[in-house]
Scaffold this motif. Structure first.
Motif, PDB file in Angstrom:
ATOM      1  N   HIS A 260      45.617  31.914  38.915  1.00 58.84           N
ATOM      2  CA  HIS A 260      44.411  31.169  39.302  1.00 58.84           C
ATOM      3  C   HIS A 260      43.518  30.885  38.109  1.00 58.84           C
ATOM      4  O   HIS A 260      43.586  31.586  37.094  1.00 58.84           O
ATOM      5  CB  HIS A 260      43.570  31.981  40.300  1.00 58.84           C
ATOM      6  CG  HIS A 260      44.338  32.647  41.386  1.00 58.84           C
ATOM      7  ND1 HIS A 260      44.487  34.003  41.455  1.00 58.84           N
ATOM      8  CD2 HIS A 260      45.024  32.125  42.433  1.00 58.84           C
ATOM      9  CE1 HIS A 260      45.229  34.303  42.514  1.00 58.84           C
ATOM     10  NE2 HIS A 260      45.578  33.183  43.128  1.00 58.84           N
TER      11      HIS A 260
ATOM     12  N   HIS B  36      39.757  31.458  37.630  1.00 57.12           N
ATOM     13  CA  HIS B  36      38.613  32.144  38.241  1.00 57.12           C
ATOM     14  C   HIS B  36      37.325  31.618  37.607  1.00 57.12           C
ATOM     15  O   HIS B  36      37.298  31.268  36.429  1.00 57.12           O
ATOM     16  CB  HIS B  36      38.715  33.657  38.022  1.00 57.12           C
ATOM     17  CG  HIS B  36      39.775  34.314  38.857  1.00 57.12           C
ATOM     18  ND1 HIS B  36      39.465  35.172  39.896  1.00 57.12           N
ATOM     19  CD2 HIS B  36      41.122  34.249  38.811  1.00 57.12           C
ATOM     20  CE1 HIS B  36      40.602  35.600  40.453  1.00 57.12           C
ATOM     21  NE2 HIS B  36      41.617  35.064  39.812  1.00 57.12           N
TER      22      HIS B  36
ATOM     23  N   ILE C 240      38.033  33.036  42.801  1.00 59.27           N
ATOM     24  CA  ILE C 240      39.078  32.050  42.552  1.00 59.27           C
ATOM     25  C   ILE C 240      38.510  30.642  42.712  1.00 59.27           C
ATOM     26  O   ILE C 240      37.892  30.319  43.732  1.00 59.27           O
ATOM     27  CB  ILE C 240      40.265  32.263  43.511  1.00 59.27           C
ATOM     28  CG1 ILE C 240      40.949  33.605  43.201  1.00 59.27           C
ATOM     29  CG2 ILE C 240      41.264  31.109  43.411  1.00 59.27           C
ATOM     30  CD1 ILE C 240      41.964  34.022  44.257  1.00 59.27           C
TER      31      ILE C 240
ATOM     32  N   VAL D 179      43.867  33.965  35.262  1.00 56.95           N
ATOM     33  CA  VAL D 179      44.402  35.281  35.616  1.00 56.95           C
ATOM     34  C   VAL D 179      45.774  35.103  36.267  1.00 56.95           C
ATOM     35  O   VAL D 179      45.931  34.299  37.191  1.00 56.95           O
ATOM     36  CB  VAL D 179      43.471  36.031  36.595  1.00 56.95           C
ATOM     37  CG1 VAL D 179      44.030  37.423  36.900  1.00 56.95           C
ATOM     38  CG2 VAL D 179      42.059  36.152  36.032  1.00 56.95           C
TER      39      VAL D 179
ATOM     40  N   HIS E 204      48.638  37.299  38.252  1.00 59.99           N
ATOM     41  CA  HIS E 204      48.673  38.551  39.009  1.00 59.99           C
ATOM     42  C   HIS E 204      50.106  39.064  39.182  1.00 59.99           C
ATOM     43  O   HIS E 204      51.073  38.317  39.042  1.00 59.99           O
ATOM     44  CB  HIS E 204      48.043  38.338  40.388  1.00 59.99           C
ATOM     45  CG  HIS E 204      46.613  37.876  40.338  1.00 59.99           C
ATOM     46  ND1 HIS E 204      45.533  38.702  40.577  1.00 59.99           N
ATOM     47  CD2 HIS E 204      46.085  36.652  40.058  1.00 59.99           C
ATOM     48  CE1 HIS E 204      44.410  38.012  40.457  1.00 59.99           C
ATOM     49  NE2 HIS E 204      44.713  36.771  40.149  1.00 59.99           N
TER      50      HIS E 204
HETATM   51 CU   LIG Z   1      43.514  35.285  40.391  1.00 62.23          CU
END
Ligand SMILES: [Cu+2]
Length: 257
Positions: free
Chosen positions: A79, A81, A115, A166, A168
């Protein structure tokens, strides 16, 4: 600051009014390319790394993410953020998760924010697709690129150098799969915490115009010097203005940390 730069600050203060419009002009005329170095999120036992770039034109963003050495054969939600502190969480952001100190996605929110865009491989890219695990890269090393329309909020945050990329999905106990070593994810209890915890992270920052990849900001300095040349006379005014511009940029960079 060292003893050499200290006396120059007085000169820089005089030159500041000359340099400021030049620096502002350089920012508005360029800065549509942004980059981030993606480093392992503290506490999360990640060895991987990566890079991300964003080329922004209006609300159109061409985004590239390269990730290396994450858990293979596992989905990696990714994403942009926004609206946090514009940085990645540090070790003290960690909390106990099933008896282990780790940084969950929620633990990192104050640092990187909520997000803004989901960097899916196809279809919707809104926050609603945050955990669309079948539409994210699912190998340990990958190169992703896609052009998407971002919301005005996301575009504004990228331009403000306050957006964070980011990726994950971690393998905290290095057993080759997402399991429940950290318990269930607070985002979706059907998913293990390992599947949603942040793995690698980097703050997006503007690349200097015309100096892509060098991080030198040469174009901005030249611009500042040319403007100052018209206004300043004698005693190397252009060089002083360029120095002042450098100091401003460094202070901005420092303030971001
Ligand atoms: Cu994220």
């Amino acid at each position: 600051m060292n003893k050499f730069t200290l006396p120059l600050l007085g000169i820089a203060a005089i030159a500041l009014p000359l340099a400021l419009p030049a620096v502002a002009g350089a920012q508005s005329s360029g800065g549509s390319n942004y980059q981030a170095n993606l480093n392992p999120v503290a506490d999360n036992m990640v060895d991987g790394s990566g890079t991300a770039t964003v080329s922004l034109s209006g609300n159109q963003a061409t985004i590239s993410v390269t990730a290396n050495r994450l858990l293979d054969s596992a989905p990696h939600a990714q994403h942009i953020h926004i609206k946090g502190s514009g940085e990645c969480p540090k070790a003290d952001a960690g909390h106990m998760h099933n008896g282990h100190v780790a940084i969950s996605t929620t633990d990192g929110l104050p640092a990187y924010g909520k997000i803004g865009s989901s960097l899916t491989t196809k279809g919707d890219t809104s926050p609603g697709s945050a955990l669309a695990v079948d539409r994210f890269p699912s190998t340990g090393s990958y190169h992703y690129t896609r052009t998407i329309t971002v919301t005005p909020d996301v575009a504004q945050q990228i331009r403000a150098n306050n957006a964070v990329v980011v990726v994950h999905g971690i393998d905290y106990n290095h057993n080759g799969k997402y399991d429940n070593v950290l318990g269930p994810s607070e985002l979706d209890p059907k998913l293990p915490q390992e599947a949603t915890a942040p793995a690698i992270c980097g703050a997006l920052n503007a690349m200097p115009t015309g100096a892509a990849g060098t991080g030198d900001g040469a174009t901005q300095h030249t611009h500042g010097a040319n403007t100052a040349d018209l206004l300043a006379t004698g005693l190397g005014g252009a060089a002083v203005a360029a120095l002042a511009g450098t100091l401003i940029l460094r202070r901005r960079a420092a303030a971001k940390r």
